[in-house]
Design an enzyme around this catalytic site. Structure first.
Site, PDB file in Angstrom:
ATOM      1  N   ASP A 167      -6.236  11.610 -15.310  1.00 28.07           N
ATOM      2  CA  ASP A 167      -6.065  10.205 -15.665  1.00 28.07           C
ATOM      3  C   ASP A 167      -4.589   9.833 -15.791  1.00 28.07           C
ATOM      4  O   ASP A 167      -4.203   8.694 -15.520  1.00 28.07           O
ATOM      5  CB  ASP A 167      -6.818   9.866 -16.952  1.00 28.07           C
ATOM      6  CG  ASP A 167      -6.562  10.865 -18.062  1.00 28.07           C
ATOM      7  OD1 ASP A 167      -5.784  11.810 -17.851  1.00 28.07           O
ATOM      8  OD2 ASP A 167      -7.145  10.706 -19.150  1.00 28.07           O
ATOM      9  N   ARG A 209      -0.798  -0.655  10.826  1.00 29.42           N
ATOM     10  CA  ARG A 209      -0.471  -1.685   9.841  1.00 29.42           C
ATOM     11  C   ARG A 209       0.062  -2.927  10.550  1.00 29.42           C
ATOM     12  O   ARG A 209       0.812  -2.827  11.511  1.00 29.42           O
ATOM     13  CB  ARG A 209       0.597  -1.177   8.858  1.00 29.42           C
ATOM     14  CG  ARG A 209       0.202   0.064   8.096  1.00 29.42           C
ATOM     15  CD  ARG A 209       1.429   0.682   7.459  1.00 29.42           C
ATOM     16  NE  ARG A 209       1.143   1.886   6.724  1.00 29.42           N
ATOM     17  CZ  ARG A 209       1.021   3.101   7.269  1.00 29.42           C
ATOM     18  NH1 ARG A 209       1.181   3.244   8.571  1.00 29.42           N
ATOM     19  NH2 ARG A 209       0.753   4.151   6.535  1.00 29.42           N
TER      20      ARG A 209
END
Length: 758
Positions: free
Chosen positions: A671, A431
């Protein structure tokens, strides 16, 4: 010649006589000063001859104002080498990279031996490792090893000090001189000097330590961690105190401190001097010497008054109502006050010379803290007064981001430590510093997905940037200097195409099935790049000739019949936007086009049609799930929703395997987990868009089956809140409609005119 010698001798004798009569008293005083100087303790200021300079401090204050003499550089170096025999260690010299090649970055925690004492804090650290996505129970797969021996408190006067650590670790067959091992430590050394002595040889192990001295810290190898209390939460953690629309234009206090004052010993010099900056108005500096068993034996003339003033103010109130908080060193360099100030959005003013700040390899502390010098304490008030109000607000916002991203729980502290070490293994895929210091933080920006910030959904809309309308070419920046911003490099907007991803669980029969009509409607969208069908049926998929003809590529992907498969990062998904669909969903082309246009303005959120909400049930003392049509929404079902493809990678690679197994075991949980994940990352609610017909979940079977599905959703929501340590879902009352939607104007003036047809 003789006369000349006589003149010289007389002149010399006269000079000595004059010096004796007029300067003898001063010479005697300076001789006395030099003799006493060796006897006095080395603190500043130390004026023995008061007739030369008037003292503005009490004698007791001066005698208790300093630190004990520091050891010589040679003594400090010898003490350091006795502890860090691998003081020249770097990842290239003291870490075996070959252990990480086959199975990747996996972490093995030694099994806890029966009867071995483990403190509450170290138990949380071990639990965090076992909850990590990198944990493996098999040592042969491990790249990094963590001891089960509690090494947090190495003060031999402490009740949690573990003895004979050297003998114990030498008996471990995996120890290998400490190579590829990670050791955690919060407290080292003991009274009076509190050196960094751990009481055992760490060998070539990586040291994750609080209160790290910069001169002992091995850059690129060790990790500096914060000092946290034993009641620091395991996961979740409390939110920061700075909320949107709750920032006062000016707080009551500019600079505050309230804490213990050490009368003697290391660390006493800085805290003893804090009363000099107290003005009782906008700067409040309160200390008490009323701590410890023998404080009355050592108290000075200020103690009684300080103790009275100390009780007049509440510590939490000072944190809430101050802009800056002084964070001086204690006996050791770090203190709990550092994390307390971060959470309170009280900008830390650090007075701890030589402290390697926590996670300094990744975090830019210049954006969240003021690093002062202990010797320049009197300059602190004027320095913080010079900081512009806009800069102050930026500092406060950054404290809240850092607190929530890396410090609010033991899980985040441990996982940040692991991620920093993992980034060292593959520097070309690590990163950037920007990703560590910008929302949502380094833990949620996976370098395995990408190292280019333009590939993530979080950075498009920063600094007032808005995505271009679908189908339009990107507009050139108006000024060359804007290109220096990292957001300008990221790309002006998400891609202007989407991938439709349909999950099929039923075999194809007639050509009138809903999935075939859905494919035809989606393929007519000008923004659809391709359609992928995840085949999760027991029977094999039909041949290509049985599928409808489409203007875009149609690809069938064979699934494993697991609910978590729909959020796997398939290589076939090439667009930023994913339209997730169930086979029974009914949508028109206009509905899809409008929802996609909305999503491109909010690429970090879930944008869709069917919604649900959550609530807290005070009677059951649990979170509840409801499908009632209300103004509140916090969940958009992925049966018809747009989101960024990066969330597939987060779902599969960031979340531990246990949560994916929970999704596969409950029939209606995937979901909800995706909504919880996105809300935890963005701290924002999903967005509902206009739909012609209310969506109803297709449930096969009897009413009892539907009731079981609803109860599973309840259980899923409750278990997710427990795992995250809090409820990430955010409620909203927002629904976005097209301009002129259902207005009494000509249909020809409306762009999405088919949305209003029944």
């Amino acid at each position: 010649m003789q006369t000349r010698k006589k003149y010289i001798f007389v002149t010399f004798l006269a000079s000595w006589l004059l010096l004796f009569f007029f300067g003898g008293d001063q010479l005697r005083r300076f001789t006395f000063f030099a003799r006493k100087k060796a006897e006095a303790r080395s603190s500043w200021p130390r004026w023995t001859d008061r007739s030369l300079l008037k003292s503005f401090a009490d004698p007791e204050e001066l005698q208790s104002d300093g630190d004990p003499p520091l050891p010589s550089p040679r003594a400090r170096r010898a003490a350091q080498l006795s502890v860090y025999k691998g003081s020249r260690c770097r990842m290239e010299t003291c870490f075996d990279f070959s252990r990480c090649e086959k199975h990747g970055f996996k972490v093995f925690a030694y099994p806890r031996e029966q009867g071995e004492p483990v403190s509450e804090s170290y138990g949380k650290i071990l639990a965090s490792i076992e909850r990590s996505r990198y944990y493996t129970p098999r040592p042969e797969e491990a790249c990094l090893f963590v001891l089960s021996i509690d090494t947090l408190d190495r003060d031999h006067l402490s009740g949690q000090y573990v003895r004979n650590v050297d003998e114990k670790i030498r008996g471990f067959p995996l120890w290998n001189g400490g190579r590829n091992h990670l050791i955690f430590n919060l407290y080292s050394g003991t009274w009076p000097n509190y050196t960094e002595d751990l009481g055992f040889d760490i060998g070539q192990a990586i040291l994750a330590k609080a209160s790290f001295y910069t001169e002992s810290f091995r850059p690129g190898f060790d990790v500096s961690i914060p000092l946290f209390p034993k009641d620091h939460p395991q996961r979740g953690g409390q939110r920061g105190w700075l909320h949107q629309d709750s920032v006062p234009p000016k707080k009551k206090y500019l600079l505050v401190f309230k804490g213990k004052r050490y009368l003697t010993g290391i660390g006493s010099g800085t805290r003893n001097a804090l009363h000099h900056i107290h003005n009782g108005k906008d700067i409040v500096s309160l200390t008490t010497c009323k701590h410890g068993k023998d404080w009355e034996k050592h108290k000075d003339t200020r103690c009684d008054k300080d103790n009275v003033d100390y009780e007049k103010f509440d510590y939490q109130e000072l944190l809430h109502n101050s802009t800056f908080c002084i964070v001086p060193r204690g006996r050791r360099l770090g203190s709990f006050r550092f994390l307390e100030a971060l959470q309170a959005a009280c900008i830390p003013v650090l007075l701890s010379d030589g402290w390697e700040l926590p996670f300094s390899e990744a975090i830019d502390w210049g954006k969240a803290a003021v690093v002062g010098n202990e010797r320049l304490l009197l300059q602190i008030p004027s320095a913080v007064r010079c900081i512009h109000p806009e800069r102050v607000l930026a500092f406060q916002q950054q404290t809240q981001f850092l607190w929530d991203a890396y410090f609010s729980s033991v899980d985040k502290i441990v996982h940040t430590t692991l991620e920093i070490i993992k980034d060292r293994l593959l520097p070309h895929r690590s990163r950037s510093r920007f990703l560590w210091n910008a929302l949502p933080g380094g833990l949620l920006a996976l370098p395995d997905f990408s190292t280019h910030i333009g590939d993530f959904p979080f950075y498009y809309l920063q600094h007032g940037r808005t995505p271009r309308a679908p189908g339009r070419a990107p507009r050139a920046p108006c000024a060359p200097r804007r290109l220096s911003s990292p957001f300008r490099i990221a790309g002006s907007s998400p891609s202007d195409k989407f991938t439709a991803f349909i999950r099929a669980v039923s075999p194809l029969g007639s050509l009138s099935q809903p999935i075939l009509r859905l494919i035809q409607a989606i393929s007519r969208s000008q923004y659809c790049a391709q359609i992928l069908v995840l085949w999760s049926c027991e029977k094999p998929p039909p041949p290509r000739g049985k599928w409808p003809q489409t203007a875009v590529p149609l690809t069938i992907i064979q699934g494993r019949r697991k609910l978590s498969d729909r959020f796997f990062p398939y290589a076939a998904i090439q667009t930023d936007a994913v339209l997730s669909l169930d086979e029974h969903t009914s949508l028109s082309t206009s509905e899809v086009d409008f929802a996609f246009a909305v999503w491109r303005s909010f690429p970090e959120r879930i944008v869709g049609f069917p919604t649900r909400s959550h609530f807290w049930d005070p009677e059951q003392k649990r979170w509840g799930y409801t499908s009632k049509w209300t103004n509140e929404l916090s969940i958009v079902l992925t049966a018809a929703a747009f989101y960024h493809r990066y969330y597939h990678s987060l779902f599969t690679e960031y979340l531990p395997a246990g949560l994916r197994e929970l999704v596969d075991s409950l029939a209606a949980c995937e979901d909800i987990l995706m909504n919880v994940l996105v809300a935890a990352v963005t701290k924002l609610p999903p967005i509902k868009v206009t739909q012609r017909k209310q969506h109803k979940e297709a449930v096969k079977g009897t009413a009892a089956t539907g009731g079981q599905r609803f109860s599973q959703r309840q259980e899923c929501l409750d278990q997710l809140a427990d795992w995250f340590g809090y409820m990430p879902l955010v409620s909203s009352q927002l629904r976005l409609d097209p301009v002129l939607f259902k207005d009494q104007v000509s249909v020809l003036r409306k762009k999405y005119r088919h949305l209003e047809k029944p």
